[in-house]
Design a protein around this motif. Structure first.
Motif, PDB file in Angstrom:
ATOM      1  N   ASP A 254      -5.845 -18.729  -6.393  1.00 33.89           N
ATOM      2  CA  ASP A 254      -7.251 -19.135  -6.541  1.00 33.89           C
ATOM      3  C   ASP A 254      -7.365 -20.403  -7.377  1.00 33.89           C
ATOM      4  N   PHE A 255      -6.601 -20.417  -8.454  1.00 28.40           N
ATOM      5  CA  PHE A 255      -6.652 -21.562  -9.355  1.00 28.40           C
ATOM      6  C   PHE A 255      -6.187 -22.833  -8.650  1.00 28.40           C
ATOM      7  N   TYR A 256      -5.079 -22.727  -7.927  1.00 32.17           N
ATOM      8  CA  TYR A 256      -4.544 -23.918  -7.265  1.00 32.17           C
ATOM      9  C   TYR A 256      -5.446 -24.369  -6.119  1.00 32.17           C
TER      10      TYR A 256
ATOM     11  N   GLN B  19      -7.789 -26.581  -7.621  1.00 39.95           N
ATOM     12  CA  GLN B  19      -7.132 -27.858  -7.922  1.00 39.95           C
ATOM     13  C   GLN B  19      -7.099 -28.757  -6.682  1.00 39.95           C
TER      14      GLN B  19
ATOM     15  N   ARG C 299     -20.366 -21.309  -2.979  1.00 35.89           N
ATOM     16  CA  ARG C 299     -19.811 -19.969  -3.139  1.00 35.89           C
ATOM     17  C   ARG C 299     -20.838 -18.931  -2.763  1.00 35.89           C
ATOM     18  N   ALA C 300     -20.349 -17.704  -2.597  1.00 37.27           N
ATOM     19  CA  ALA C 300     -21.155 -16.574  -2.110  1.00 37.27           C
ATOM     20  C   ALA C 300     -22.624 -16.630  -2.500  1.00 37.27           C
TER      21      ALA C 300
END
Lengths: 411, 464
Positions: free
Chosen positions: B400-402, B405, B463-464
């Motif tokens: 998720d983090f990447y 990025q 996002r959602a």
């Protein structure tokens, strides 16, 4: 950036019954530095992002000395941290080793196979309420149930409960940020003493299991070898202590908060009586609406991090306000309403990312079985006082007692 | 007649034909109904089966844990469609808006969705391909046949091509205790999809699990016995191996031949479409009644230099199908672009491999967390100074983090430290992708087309 003293108000005991308006206030600034030092993050997407962020550490040794001092979060020189306070790769290795006797992939059926045993414990406890017109749900049910379960899983004798209950409470209370430096120092000393005593107690048990193995987690951790080898003796102690405390101090609140919420929403309570399948989404909603763990106060930054325009400097203390995130209107419609079959309920009740709740499958099952049995078998339950008296703890928040009047117990 | 009026009539009583009744086709059909399309819906598929899920075919099905006919896709809602299963589409008349079927029927449409996907690339020598024991794995019937062969206890299985499918098949063979040889023309397994650095880890993994892995070799010939059963394979290095099952895992061919004379912009690399899933014709003009989704589509992506990407990814098939369906029944102002973040997973030799972004664009790679030697790591790929992709071995929880990025075009090499940073993660190294023009097992992402700009971009999905 504004400096506020919201944390002080959140931990103020007077606000324990309803901290949610304070969280709403907090969310107006998603990242804020509290007057007392830590950065508070209160909105859903920011918290979730940080829970998956490899620049975030759970290891207190990465705090700057000032931040550690201010938070009283100094490293205990006597006992190394358990995996909840470690980063990868140590965290991952210990968690894999602990998961081996508890869940998938090595033991996928452990929790599932406990279904019958859990139901038996629940019905025994409810049977014991016969003939009473008032019960204290905490002392009579919500506390003894998960404690009995965690004792059996780990292999800790239930009759020693009076000893380790106090240690567990003291250690859990240590999560709370308290006022003055002296109070903080006393708290730190108390926690260290309790950890030391609990460790000595567990060391004895582990030695016993090594000599005469049984079918429990202590035995497995002490005797089994897997691809990661084995935990060291001191790692077994810190892990067992962690699981014992976590099994002790959280599910009790989930069940109690659950019953309190149902009694405040009689239509939902009635629905659960006739639709036992509702228990599954209902427990998820409970984890969102009244989570047993309100905040994660033990994180720090390994680098300067820009969150929503605020730079959190390296080594700062970070509080992830998960109970606030789960009520973020940017993520959940009608967040302050309890909707037992809420769709798309990706709450933060068990955290997220690598430290997500180890015991989540067990806690879910316990709460589902407990609430289903309570609403089915307790006749005419009603709250004796609302709000009930709360525990001091602001992080692991829940009622200390929950007096309920009943008119009888169904078989 | 106003166009709005047309759209309303179309939504009420129009005719939609979906050619390709697998994952993308089914999800699109469901999305069409969910979007309120009430007209006639026809599903055309060349296989006789109801839509089924493919990922288990190279995993649980080969292990015998799940029977092949238990892989039907879960239905999200009733789609009230006319099914034409077992009848392949053979032609398209754009002017008449008509799809020709193999059984001689023709179906008229107002709007068409093409989700014909890909098929396994066969062994190029036809006589050798016809030998008993030479298999491919793409369809459910292929999986039944291969499972049957493996259950018969072959003395050795030869897998030709060490891409994801080939590697997963080799993994299943080893888990079943079967001797297996893997022959790969490239320098390492997975090299087309993940590059040489990660490929080396995959090679270690294979060897540690007892695979007889031979890289840098070509299979020059398959030899049969007098009964027409395959018995031996010869390699370009002069060696040979005896095997009674040979699995051809040389990647995929796009199912576009049926469109050859249609005037649609379709070819070996797929069907070009715009970000809204509308197909281009051969003149480069976008159509407004032919839409494309799934493995057969290639569409431009702003995060990756507007390159036309073909993605053989399960998640892309679902997301693109939903976008195509929405756009098919929406006016132009309400249409959405398909901006899916490429992502895939694979399970092999006990390891969960997951990736986001477009690794083959990566010039360099840096192991940001964990260690290659431990086969548990997260690595970021860099392209022109920014993060373009990431891959994890048993560390999927960090992806998720990447992904963020990549969306933010964050600088590469990453300027920050992370948990679990080892010394090997202090410097980027060349990612080691082979020249894409050399034939290999084939990547799961095909880069094609022109890159109009390399300007720094910021990608902010809602996002959602």
């Amino acid at each position: 950036m504004t400096s506020v003293a919201l944390l002080h108000r959140i931990t103020d005991y007077a606000n324990r019954p309803d901290p949610y308006p304070l969280y709403a206030e907090l969310r107006r600034t998603p990242v804020v530095r509290d007057e007392s030092g830590p950065y508070l993050v209160s909105t859903y997407w920011e918290i979730k992002g940080l829970l998956h962020d490899p620049r975030i550490s759970s290891d207190l040794r990465n705090l700057t000395p000032e931040a550690a001092k201010a938070g009283g979060q100094e490293h205990d020189p006597n006992l190394p941290p358990a995996f909840i306070r470690l980063d990868p790769p140590e965290h991952d290795r210990l968690r894999r080793l602990s998961m081996r006797p508890f869940g998938p992939p090595h033991t996928p059926r452990r929790v599932f196979d406990m279904h019958g045993e859990l139901e038996e414990i629940v019905s025994g406890l409810v049977d014991g309420l016969r003939g009473r017109d008032t019960i204290d749900l905490v002392d009579d049910f919500s506390y003894p149930f998960p404690v009995t379960v965690i004792c059996r899983i780990l292999g800790v004798p239930r009759e020693d409960e009076s000893h380790f209950h106090e240690w567990a409470d003291t250690i859990a209370a240590g999560l709370d940020p308290v006022g003055t430096a002296e109070e903080r120092e006393a708290q730190v000393q108390g926690v260290r003493r309790a950890r030391g005593e609990l460790a000595a107690y567990l060391a004895g048990l582990i030695e016993e299991r090594r000599r005469s193995p049984r079918d429990d987690m202590l035995t497995a951790m002490a005797t089994e070898h897997g691809p990661d080898g084995q935990m060291s003796p001191v790692e077994i102690i810190t892990t067992a202590a962690l699981l014992l405390i976590a099994g002790h101090e959280t599910t009790v609140n989930l069940i109690t908060n659950g019953m309190l919420t149902l009694l405040r929403n009689p239509d939902v309570l009635q629905r659960l009586r006739t639709e036992p399948g509702l228990a599954v989404p209902l427990v998820e909603e409970l984890l969102r609406f009244e989570p047993p763990v309100q905040m994660l106060p033990q994180r720090t930054t390994l680098a300067d991090i820009d969150i929503d325009g605020t730079i959190i400097p390296k080594g700062a203390s970070l509080y992830l306000m998960v109970a606030s995130g789960s009520r973020d209107p940017q993520r959940f419609t009608d967040p302050d309403r309890f909707i037992p079959d809420r769709p798309d309920n990706q709450h933060l009740g068990f955290g997220h990312g690598l430290h997500n709740c180890f015991g989540a499958p067990l806690a879910r099952l316990e709460a589902q079985l407990a609430l289903t049995a309570l609403v089915r078998r307790l006749n005419g339950p009603s709250l004796v006082e609302d709000p009930p008296p709360y525990r001091q703890n602001a992080v692991l928040r829940g009622p200390r007692h929950l007096p309920i009047a009943i008119s009888g117990v169904t078989d | 007649m106003s166009v709005d009026g047309y759209l309303e009539t179309f939504r009420r009583e129009g005719r939609i034909v979906v050619v390709g009744a697998s994952l993308a086709g089914l999800r699109a059909a469901e999305a069409l109904r969910a979007e309120g399309f009430q007209g006639t819906l026809t599903m055309v598929g060349d296989e006789p089966h109801d839509p089924y899920d493919r990922p288990p075919l190279s995993k649980q099905v080969l292990l015998g844990k799940v029977p092949a006919d238990h892989t039907l896709l879960a239905r999200r809602r009733p789609i009230d469609a006319q099914w034409r299963l077992g009848a392949a589409a053979t032609g398209l008349d754009l002017a008449a808006r008509r799809v020709q079927l193999a059984d001689g029927d023709a179906i008229d449409y107002d709007r068409l969705l093409i989700t014909t996907g890909v098929r396994a690339r066969p062994w190029p020598h036809e006589l050798e391909a016809d030998l008993d024991g030479v298999c491919v794995l793409r369809t459910r019937d292929d999986a039944v046949r291969l499972h049957h062969r493996l259950t018969a206890g072959p003395r050795r299985v030869l897998v030709i091509g060490a891409g994801f499918t080939g590697s997963e098949i080799a993994s299943a063979c080893r888990e079943r205790g079967l001797p297996v040889t893997v022959a790969e023309r490239g320098p390492a397994p997975l090299v087309g999809a993940l590059g040489g650095v990660v490929g080396e880890v995959a090679a270690e993994l294979q060897r540690a699990h007892g695979v007889d892995l031979r890289c840098g070799v070509q299979v020059t010939g398959l030899e049969g016995d007098s009964a027409g059963r395959v018995r031996k394979a010869h390699f370009s290095d002069g060696t040979a191996v005896e095997a009674d099952v040979v699995v051809i895992a040389l990647g995929a061919t796009r199912n576009t031949e049926w469109l050859a004379d249609s005037g649609l912009g379709a070819g070996p690399r797929g069907i070009a479409c715009d970000a809204g899933c509308r197909a281009f014709d051969v003149r480069g003009i976008v159509t407004d009644d032919v839409f494309v989704a799934g493995d057969v589509a290639r569409s431009p992506h702003p995060l990756f230099g507007y390159q036309f990407l073909s993605l053989e990814h399960w998640g892309n098939a679902v997301a693109q199908a939903e976008t195509a369906a929405h756009n098919m029944v929406s006016g132009s102002a309400d249409r959405r672009p398909h901006l899916w973040m490429p992502s895939f997973w694979s399970a092999q030799f006990g390891v969960n491999i997951k990736s986001v972004g477009v690794p083959p664009m990566g010039e360099q790679i840096m192991v940001t967390q964990g260690s290659l030697a431990e086969q548990r790591f997260t690595a970021a790929y860099g392209y022109q100074g920014r993060v373009i992709a990431a891959v994890t071995f048993d560390q999927a929880k960090w992806l998720d983090f990447y992904e963020r990025q990549i969306e933010q075009a964050a600088p590469f090499p990453p300027e920050f430290t992370t948990v679990d940073r080892r010394t090997e993660g202090l410097q980027p190294v060349p990612a080691g992708f082979p020249d894409p023009s050399l034939p290999s097992h084939g990547p799961t992402i095909t880069l094609s087309g022109h890159s109009p700009t390399d300007r720094r971009i910021s990608f902010t999905p809602r996002r959602a």
